[in-house]
Design an enzyme around this catalytic site. Sequence first.
Site, PDB file in Angstrom:
ATOM      1  N   ARG A 119       3.405  -9.072 -19.155  1.00  0.00           N
ATOM      2  CA  ARG A 119       4.044  -7.782 -19.403  1.00  0.00           C
ATOM      3  C   ARG A 119       5.210  -7.909 -20.374  1.00  0.00           C
ATOM      4  O   ARG A 119       5.801  -6.902 -20.753  1.00  0.00           O
ATOM      5  CB  ARG A 119       4.613  -7.269 -18.078  1.00  0.00           C
ATOM      6  CG  ARG A 119       3.869  -6.112 -17.496  1.00  0.00           C
ATOM      7  CD  ARG A 119       4.582  -5.782 -16.207  1.00  0.00           C
ATOM      8  NE  ARG A 119       4.296  -4.476 -15.752  1.00  0.00           N
ATOM      9  CZ  ARG A 119       3.309  -4.191 -14.906  1.00  0.00           C
ATOM     10  NH1 ARG A 119       2.500  -5.113 -14.476  1.00  0.00           N
ATOM     11  NH2 ARG A 119       3.144  -2.961 -14.500  1.00  0.00           N
ATOM     12  N   ARG A 121       2.325   5.447  -3.432  1.00  0.00           N
ATOM     13  CA  ARG A 121       3.134   4.264  -3.764  1.00  0.00           C
ATOM     14  C   ARG A 121       4.572   4.700  -4.031  1.00  0.00           C
ATOM     15  O   ARG A 121       4.797   5.744  -4.635  1.00  0.00           O
ATOM     16  CB  ARG A 121       2.553   3.576  -5.004  1.00  0.00           C
ATOM     17  CG  ARG A 121       1.807   2.303  -4.680  1.00  0.00           C
ATOM     18  CD  ARG A 121       1.032   1.763  -5.841  1.00  0.00           C
ATOM     19  NE  ARG A 121       1.833   1.418  -7.024  1.00  0.00           N
ATOM     20  CZ  ARG A 121       1.323   0.818  -8.097  1.00  0.00           C
ATOM     21  NH1 ARG A 121       0.057   0.471  -8.124  1.00  0.00           N
ATOM     22  NH2 ARG A 121       2.075   0.550  -9.147  1.00  0.00           N
ATOM     23  N   ARG A 137       9.041   3.562 -15.665  1.00  0.00           N
ATOM     24  CA  ARG A 137       8.005   2.523 -15.849  1.00  0.00           C
ATOM     25  C   ARG A 137       7.371   2.664 -17.224  1.00  0.00           C
ATOM     26  O   ARG A 137       7.094   1.672 -17.901  1.00  0.00           O
ATOM     27  CB  ARG A 137       6.915   2.651 -14.766  1.00  0.00           C
ATOM     28  CG  ARG A 137       7.356   2.136 -13.414  1.00  0.00           C
ATOM     29  CD  ARG A 137       6.491   2.689 -12.307  1.00  0.00           C
ATOM     30  NE  ARG A 137       5.118   2.221 -12.356  1.00  0.00           N
ATOM     31  CZ  ARG A 137       4.102   2.826 -11.750  1.00  0.00           C
ATOM     32  NH1 ARG A 137       4.300   3.933 -11.071  1.00  0.00           N
ATOM     33  NH2 ARG A 137       2.907   2.322 -11.822  1.00  0.00           N
ATOM     34  N   LYS A 177      -6.067  -0.115 -14.982  1.00  0.00           N
ATOM     35  CA  LYS A 177      -6.227  -1.592 -14.955  1.00  0.00           C
ATOM     36  C   LYS A 177      -6.795  -2.061 -13.614  1.00  0.00           C
ATOM     37  O   LYS A 177      -7.724  -2.862 -13.559  1.00  0.00           O
ATOM     38  CB  LYS A 177      -4.873  -2.299 -15.206  1.00  0.00           C
ATOM     39  CG  LYS A 177      -4.228  -1.981 -16.543  1.00  0.00           C
ATOM     40  CD  LYS A 177      -2.945  -2.736 -16.749  1.00  0.00           C
ATOM     41  CE  LYS A 177      -1.827  -2.371 -15.801  1.00  0.00           C
ATOM     42  NZ  LYS A 177      -1.336  -0.978 -15.909  1.00  0.00           N
ATOM     43  N   ARG A 204      -2.450   9.550  -7.251  1.00  0.00           N
ATOM     44  CA  ARG A 204      -2.923   8.281  -6.657  1.00  0.00           C
ATOM     45  C   ARG A 204      -2.440   8.140  -5.205  1.00  0.00           C
ATOM     46  O   ARG A 204      -1.304   8.420  -4.883  1.00  0.00           O
ATOM     47  CB  ARG A 204      -2.399   7.084  -7.466  1.00  0.00           C
ATOM     48  CG  ARG A 204      -2.801   5.761  -6.794  1.00  0.00           C
ATOM     49  CD  ARG A 204      -2.639   4.579  -7.683  1.00  0.00           C
ATOM     50  NE  ARG A 204      -1.265   4.401  -8.151  1.00  0.00           N
ATOM     51  CZ  ARG A 204      -0.931   3.554  -9.105  1.00  0.00           C
ATOM     52  NH1 ARG A 204      -1.840   2.807  -9.681  1.00  0.00           N
ATOM     53  NH2 ARG A 204       0.319   3.441  -9.496  1.00  0.00           N
TER      54      ARG A 204
HETATM   55  P1  AP5 Z   1      -5.131   2.389 -11.409  1.00  0.00           P
HETATM   56  O1  AP5 Z   1      -6.410   1.675 -11.620  1.00  0.00           O
HETATM   57  O2  AP5 Z   1      -4.419   2.215 -10.114  1.00  0.00           O
HETATM   58  O3  AP5 Z   1      -4.148   2.150 -12.672  1.00  0.00           O
HETATM   59  P2  AP5 Z   1      -3.275   0.885 -13.058  1.00  0.00           P
HETATM   60  O4  AP5 Z   1      -3.357   0.737 -14.528  1.00  0.00           O
HETATM   61  O5  AP5 Z   1      -3.636  -0.275 -12.209  1.00  0.00           O
HETATM   62  O6  AP5 Z   1      -1.847   1.474 -12.686  1.00  0.00           O
HETATM   63  P3  AP5 Z   1      -0.601   0.749 -11.985  1.00  0.00           P
HETATM   64  O7  AP5 Z   1       0.358   1.861 -11.634  1.00  0.00           O
HETATM   65  O8  AP5 Z   1      -1.047  -0.120 -10.869  1.00  0.00           O
HETATM   66  O9  AP5 Z   1      -0.052  -0.078 -13.154  1.00  0.00           O
HETATM   67  P4  AP5 Z   1       1.333  -0.704 -13.273  1.00  0.00           P
HETATM   68  O10 AP5 Z   1       1.125  -1.650 -14.374  1.00  0.00           O
HETATM   69  O11 AP5 Z   1       2.441   0.253 -13.462  1.00  0.00           O
HETATM   70  O12 AP5 Z   1       1.625  -1.262 -11.799  1.00  0.00           O
HETATM   71  P5  AP5 Z   1       1.499  -2.699 -11.156  1.00  0.00           P
HETATM   72  O13 AP5 Z   1       1.002  -2.551  -9.782  1.00  0.00           O
HETATM   73  O14 AP5 Z   1       0.816  -3.632 -12.068  1.00  0.00           O
HETATM   74  O15 AP5 Z   1      -5.425   3.961 -11.637  1.00  0.00           O
HETATM   75  C1  AP5 Z   1      -4.408   4.918 -11.439  1.00  0.00           C
HETATM   76  C2  AP5 Z   1      -4.998   6.140 -10.743  1.00  0.00           C
HETATM   77  O16 AP5 Z   1      -5.933   6.787 -11.619  1.00  0.00           O
HETATM   78  C3  AP5 Z   1      -5.787   5.814  -9.459  1.00  0.00           C
HETATM   79  O17 AP5 Z   1      -5.581   6.816  -8.512  1.00  0.00           O
HETATM   80  C4  AP5 Z   1      -7.269   5.786  -9.915  1.00  0.00           C
HETATM   81  O18 AP5 Z   1      -8.135   6.190  -8.860  1.00  0.00           O
HETATM   82  C5  AP5 Z   1      -7.254   6.796 -11.057  1.00  0.00           C
HETATM   83  N1  AP5 Z   1      -8.161   6.441 -12.141  1.00  0.00           N
HETATM   84  C6  AP5 Z   1      -8.371   5.211 -12.674  1.00  0.00           C
HETATM   85  N2  AP5 Z   1      -9.259   5.255 -13.684  1.00  0.00           N
HETATM   86  C7  AP5 Z   1      -9.603   6.571 -13.790  1.00  0.00           C
HETATM   87  C8  AP5 Z   1     -10.463   7.282 -14.660  1.00  0.00           C
HETATM   88  N3  AP5 Z   1     -11.171   6.658 -15.628  1.00  0.00           N
HETATM   89  N4  AP5 Z   1     -10.559   8.612 -14.537  1.00  0.00           N
HETATM   90  C9  AP5 Z   1      -9.853   9.241 -13.599  1.00  0.00           C
HETATM   91  N5  AP5 Z   1      -9.006   8.638 -12.722  1.00  0.00           N
HETATM   92  C10 AP5 Z   1      -8.892   7.314 -12.830  1.00  0.00           C
HETATM   93  O19 AP5 Z   1       3.034  -3.140 -11.095  1.00  0.00           O
HETATM   94  C11 AP5 Z   1       3.943  -2.494 -10.234  1.00  0.00           C
HETATM   95  C12 AP5 Z   1       5.331  -3.033 -10.458  1.00  0.00           C
HETATM   96  O20 AP5 Z   1       5.375  -4.444 -10.134  1.00  0.00           O
HETATM   97  C13 AP5 Z   1       5.859  -2.952 -11.902  1.00  0.00           C
HETATM   98  O21 AP5 Z   1       6.429  -1.706 -12.196  1.00  0.00           O
HETATM   99  C14 AP5 Z   1       6.899  -4.092 -11.894  1.00  0.00           C
HETATM  100  O22 AP5 Z   1       8.074  -3.709 -11.263  1.00  0.00           O
HETATM  101  C15 AP5 Z   1       6.215  -5.165 -11.054  1.00  0.00           C
HETATM  102  N6  AP5 Z   1       5.395  -6.088 -11.850  1.00  0.00           N
HETATM  103  C16 AP5 Z   1       4.040  -6.236 -11.807  1.00  0.00           C
HETATM  104  N7  AP5 Z   1       3.623  -7.161 -12.690  1.00  0.00           N
HETATM  105  C17 AP5 Z   1       4.740  -7.607 -13.313  1.00  0.00           C
HETATM  106  C18 AP5 Z   1       4.968  -8.556 -14.343  1.00  0.00           C
HETATM  107  N8  AP5 Z   1       3.944  -9.209 -14.924  1.00  0.00           N
HETATM  108  N9  AP5 Z   1       6.241  -8.775 -14.752  1.00  0.00           N
HETATM  109  C19 AP5 Z   1       7.278  -8.127 -14.176  1.00  0.00           C
HETATM  110  N10 AP5 Z   1       7.140  -7.205 -13.202  1.00  0.00           N
HETATM  111  C20 AP5 Z   1       5.880  -6.943 -12.771  1.00  0.00           C
HETATM  112 MG    MG Z   2      -2.656  -1.355 -10.679  1.00  0.00          MG
END
Ligand code: AP5
Ligand code: MG
Length: 221
Positions: A86, A149, A160, A13, A120
Site C-alpha cells: 500500500r 465495519r 481512507r 479486492k 457492505r
Molecule cells: P470488497 O471486495 O470488500 O472491496 P475491497 O476492495 O476489499 O475493500 P476494502 O474496504 O476491504 O479495502 P481496503 O483496502 O480499504 O481495506 P482493507 O481491509 O484492505 O467489496 C466492497 C463491497 O462491494 C462489498 O460489500 C462487496 O460485496 C461489494 N462488491 C464487490 N465487488 C462488487 C461488484 N463488482 N459489484 C457490486 N458490488 C460489489 O484494510 C483496512 C485497513 O487496514 C486499512 O484502512 C489500513 O488501516 C489497514 N491496512 C491494511 N493493509 C495495510 C497495509 N498494507 N499497510 C498499512 N495499513 C494497512
Molecule cells: Mg477487503
Amino acid sequence: MILILLGAPGCGKGTISKLFQERLNFCHISTGEIIRKTIALNNEFGEMLRQIITKGELVSDEIVLKLLCEKLNECGSDIILDGFPRTLFQAKKLDEIAKIDKVIYIDTPYDVIKERLAGRRICQNCGKVYNVNLHSMNSCDCGGKLIQREDDLPHVIEERFKIYEEETFPLIEFYSNQDKLIKVKSSSSSNDTFNEILSFLEIKWWLLQKKKWIAWEFQAR
Ligand code: AP5
Ligand code: MG
C-alpha cells in the site's frame, strides 16, 4: 504465481480474491483481514491497531510487513495479495522477498466506491462479505450476525480514499514501469471482472501446466 490486487477501498479486492481462492486454490492474503483478526483478540496490540484503522489511517510499514511475512510462510506457491503493498516502501520491500508475476489494478469511480462501502456488511462470526444493495439477508449462511465495519462510516471512507490517493496510487506507475500492470474496470458483476482478469492472465496456459484445466472446465459448467 504471485498476484497483487491493487485499487481503492471498496473496489472489490476482497471479493475477487475470494474467487481466486475458491476456484483456483490460491492462498489469499488480506492484510486488512489479518489486522481485523488481530483486533478481535482484544489485547493491547489489537486495541492499538483498532485506533489506527477506525481513523482510516495506515498501520505502520514495520508492523504490516511482520504480519505479512508470518502469513506468507503458511502459503504455497500460488498467492493473491489483497491490500498489500500500500506504500512504495512496502512495494520495494516485497520485491526483496518475493517475485511478483502480475499486478491487477481495479479501476473504480469514487461514487461507486462510496455506495458499495456504505452497503457492505460482514459476518461477525466468519467474516464473509455481503452488500445490502445486492443481498437481502439479515444473517450470514453460517448463522452469524451481519455488521458494518468500523471503518465504513462516511467520514472514515473519505479519509481512507484520501490516503489511498496519496500513498497507494503511485504504485500504479511503479508496477507499470516494471511491465507488470493489468488494468481492469470494476464491473457491476464481480464474476465479469474475475473473468476479464483471467483473460489477461492467460490462465488456461497456467492451469494446463499445473494439470488443473480439466477440473476447472468441469467446475465452470
Ligand atoms: P470488497 O471486495 O470488500 O472491496 P475491497 O476492495 O476489499 O475493500 P476494502 O474496504 O476491504 O479495502 P481496503 O483496502 O480499504 O481495506 P482493507 O481491509 O484492505 O467489496 C466492497 C463491497 O462491494 C462489498 O460489500 C462487496 O460485496 C461489494 N462488491 C464487490 N465487488 C462488487 C461488484 N463488482 N459489484 C457490486 N458490488 C460489489 O484494510 C483496512 C485497513 O487496514 C486499512 O484502512 C489500513 O488501516 C489497514 N491496512 C491494511 N493493509 C495495510 C497495509 N498494507 N499497510 C498499512 N495499513 C494497512
Ligand atoms: Mg477487503
